[in-house]
Design a protein around this motif. Structure first.
Motif, PDB file in Angstrom:
ATOM      1  N   ILE A   1       0.873  -1.174   0.000  1.00 51.18           N
ATOM      2  CA  ILE A   1       0.000   0.000   0.000  1.00 51.18           C
ATOM      3  C   ILE A   1       0.905   1.217   0.000  1.00 51.18           C
ATOM      4  O   ILE A   1       1.664   1.444   0.944  1.00 51.18           O
ATOM      5  CB  ILE A   1      -0.926  -0.007   1.223  1.00 51.18           C
ATOM      6  N   ALA A   2       0.878   1.948  -1.097  1.00 46.72           N
ATOM      7  CA  ALA A   2       1.716   3.144  -1.238  1.00 46.72           C
ATOM      8  C   ALA A   2       1.166   3.989  -2.372  1.00 46.72           C
ATOM      9  O   ALA A   2       1.053   3.520  -3.501  1.00 46.72           O
ATOM     10  CB  ALA A   2       3.167   2.755  -1.527  1.00 46.72           C
TER      11      ALA A   2
ATOM     12  N   CYS B   1       4.902   7.208  -1.102  1.00 45.77           N
ATOM     13  CA  CYS B   1       5.793   6.076  -1.346  1.00 45.77           C
ATOM     14  C   CYS B   1       7.246   6.497  -1.137  1.00 45.77           C
ATOM     15  O   CYS B   1       7.707   7.462  -1.737  1.00 45.77           O
ATOM     16  CB  CYS B   1       5.603   5.564  -2.775  1.00 45.77           C
ATOM     17  N   ASP B   2       7.956   5.754  -0.293  1.00 47.47           N
ATOM     18  CA  ASP B   2       9.372   6.066  -0.109  1.00 47.47           C
ATOM     19  C   ASP B   2      10.202   5.331  -1.164  1.00 47.47           C
ATOM     20  O   ASP B   2       9.727   4.403  -1.827  1.00 47.47           O
ATOM     21  CB  ASP B   2       9.837   5.700   1.305  1.00 47.47           C
TER      22      ASP B   2
ATOM     23  N   TRP C   1      -3.303  -0.166 -16.059  1.00 43.21           N
ATOM     24  CA  TRP C   1      -3.789   0.979 -16.829  1.00 43.21           C
ATOM     25  C   TRP C   1      -4.141   2.177 -15.978  1.00 43.21           C
ATOM     26  O   TRP C   1      -4.893   3.024 -16.380  1.00 43.21           O
ATOM     27  CB  TRP C   1      -4.981   0.546 -17.688  1.00 43.21           C
ATOM     28  N   SER C   2      -3.589   2.313 -14.838  1.00 42.86           N
ATOM     29  CA  SER C   2      -3.641   3.483 -13.952  1.00 42.86           C
ATOM     30  C   SER C   2      -3.614   3.038 -12.496  1.00 42.86           C
ATOM     31  O   SER C   2      -2.928   3.627 -11.696  1.00 42.86           O
ATOM     32  CB  SER C   2      -4.839   4.401 -14.210  1.00 42.86           C
ATOM     33  N   GLY C   3      -4.338   2.011 -12.150  1.00 40.89           N
ATOM     34  CA  GLY C   3      -4.296   1.460 -10.804  1.00 40.89           C
ATOM     35  C   GLY C   3      -5.070   2.267  -9.790  1.00 40.89           C
ATOM     36  O   GLY C   3      -5.512   3.384 -10.062  1.00 40.89           O
ATOM     37  N   GLN C   4      -5.228   1.668  -8.630  1.00 39.68           N
ATOM     38  CA  GLN C   4      -5.881   2.369  -7.538  1.00 39.68           C
ATOM     39  C   GLN C   4      -4.890   3.339  -6.907  1.00 39.68           C
ATOM     40  O   GLN C   4      -3.677   3.140  -6.970  1.00 39.68           O
ATOM     41  CB  GLN C   4      -6.391   1.366  -6.507  1.00 39.68           C
ATOM     42  N   LYS C   5      -5.425   4.359  -6.299  1.00 41.40           N
ATOM     43  CA  LYS C   5      -4.609   5.436  -5.746  1.00 41.40           C
ATOM     44  C   LYS C   5      -3.555   4.944  -4.753  1.00 41.40           C
ATOM     45  O   LYS C   5      -2.444   5.458  -4.720  1.00 41.40           O
ATOM     46  CB  LYS C   5      -5.522   6.469  -5.077  1.00 41.40           C
ATOM     47  N   ASP C   6      -3.889   3.908  -3.973  1.00 40.98           N
ATOM     48  CA  ASP C   6      -2.966   3.439  -2.946  1.00 40.98           C
ATOM     49  C   ASP C   6      -2.037   2.315  -3.424  1.00 40.98           C
ATOM     50  O   ASP C   6      -1.407   1.653  -2.620  1.00 40.98           O
ATOM     51  CB  ASP C   6      -3.730   2.993  -1.699  1.00 40.98           C
ATOM     52  N   ARG C   7      -1.921   2.118  -4.740  1.00 38.06           N
ATOM     53  CA  ARG C   7      -1.044   1.075  -5.301  1.00 38.06           C
ATOM     54  C   ARG C   7      -0.170   1.638  -6.425  1.00 38.06           C
ATOM     55  O   ARG C   7       0.096   0.982  -7.418  1.00 38.06           O
ATOM     56  CB  ARG C   7      -1.870  -0.087  -5.859  1.00 38.06           C
TER      57      ARG C   7
ATOM     58  N   ILE D   1       2.534   1.053 -11.668  1.00 39.30           N
ATOM     59  CA  ILE D   1       3.589   1.457 -12.596  1.00 39.30           C
ATOM     60  C   ILE D   1       4.417   0.243 -13.018  1.00 39.30           C
ATOM     61  O   ILE D   1       4.760   0.084 -14.193  1.00 39.30           O
ATOM     62  CB  ILE D   1       4.465   2.561 -11.969  1.00 39.30           C
ATOM     63  N   SER D   2       4.708  -0.652 -12.092  1.00 35.13           N
ATOM     64  CA  SER D   2       5.494  -1.843 -12.438  1.00 35.13           C
ATOM     65  C   SER D   2       4.726  -2.737 -13.398  1.00 35.13           C
ATOM     66  O   SER D   2       5.305  -3.277 -14.351  1.00 35.13           O
ATOM     67  CB  SER D   2       5.897  -2.614 -11.178  1.00 35.13           C
TER      68      SER D   2
END
Length: 162
Positions: free
Chosen positions: A4-5, A10-11, A54-60, A65-66
């Motif tokens: 969850i990032a 995200c660090d 294709w964009s993902g959820q905000k917390d992933r 991106i990977s």
């Protein structure tokens, strides 16, 4: 891996871990496979994706991106190595209660049964996927029946599209 990032929290260590496991490892595995396949008259590569591609959820964010990078890698391979009889396809796997998913949810106070109920309420086809739901797509893409299939994305997602 799918921590969850979000983009804003995200660090760098989390980002690097996700990219190293989800994208960098696949990149170099494909590099070695292609070099072997060139010497052995071709082959089939399947990269495993996610609806997050294709964009993902905000917390992933790093996960999305990977997986987007993996999709681009599959497109790159399918376009540039088809003449070597090397096929590359992408399977978009849907929301599945894997050990990691269940563990993540349990850490946040949700039982596996609650997760299954949540998935059933969100996914258009009414239930979360099982690992077995994906097997026919893999068998097809690895078989001679798909000898002219490259650059495809087979969505086994129960209708999920993020």
């Amino acid at each position: 891996v799918t921590p969850i990032a979000s983009l804003t929290n995200c660090d760098e260590a989390t980002y690097d871990k996700v990219m190293n496991i989800n994208l960098k490892a696949a990149f170099f595995c494909c590099q070695h496979a292609i070099n072997l396949m060139k010497r052995n008259n071709g082959g089939s590569i399947i990269l495993v994706g996610s609806a997050h591609s294709w964009s993902g959820q905000k917390d992933r964010s790093p996960y999305a991106i990977s997986k987007g990078g993996l999709f681009t890698l599959s497109e790159h391979i399918s376009h540039n190595y088809a003449a070597d009889k090397i096929r590359c396809n992408y399977i978009t796997m849907g929301w599945t209660p894997t050990e990691g998913e269940v563990s993540l949810r349990e850490k946040n106070g949700m039982s596996k049964n609650q997760l299954l109920e949540l998935g059933a309420s969100i996914l258009p086809m009414g239930r979360m996927l099982t690992p077995e739901d994906h097997i026919p797509a893999f068998i097809y893409l690895l078989s001679d029946e798909s000898s002219m299939v490259t650059g495809s994305n087979i969505r086994v997602t129960a209708g999920e599209y993020i």
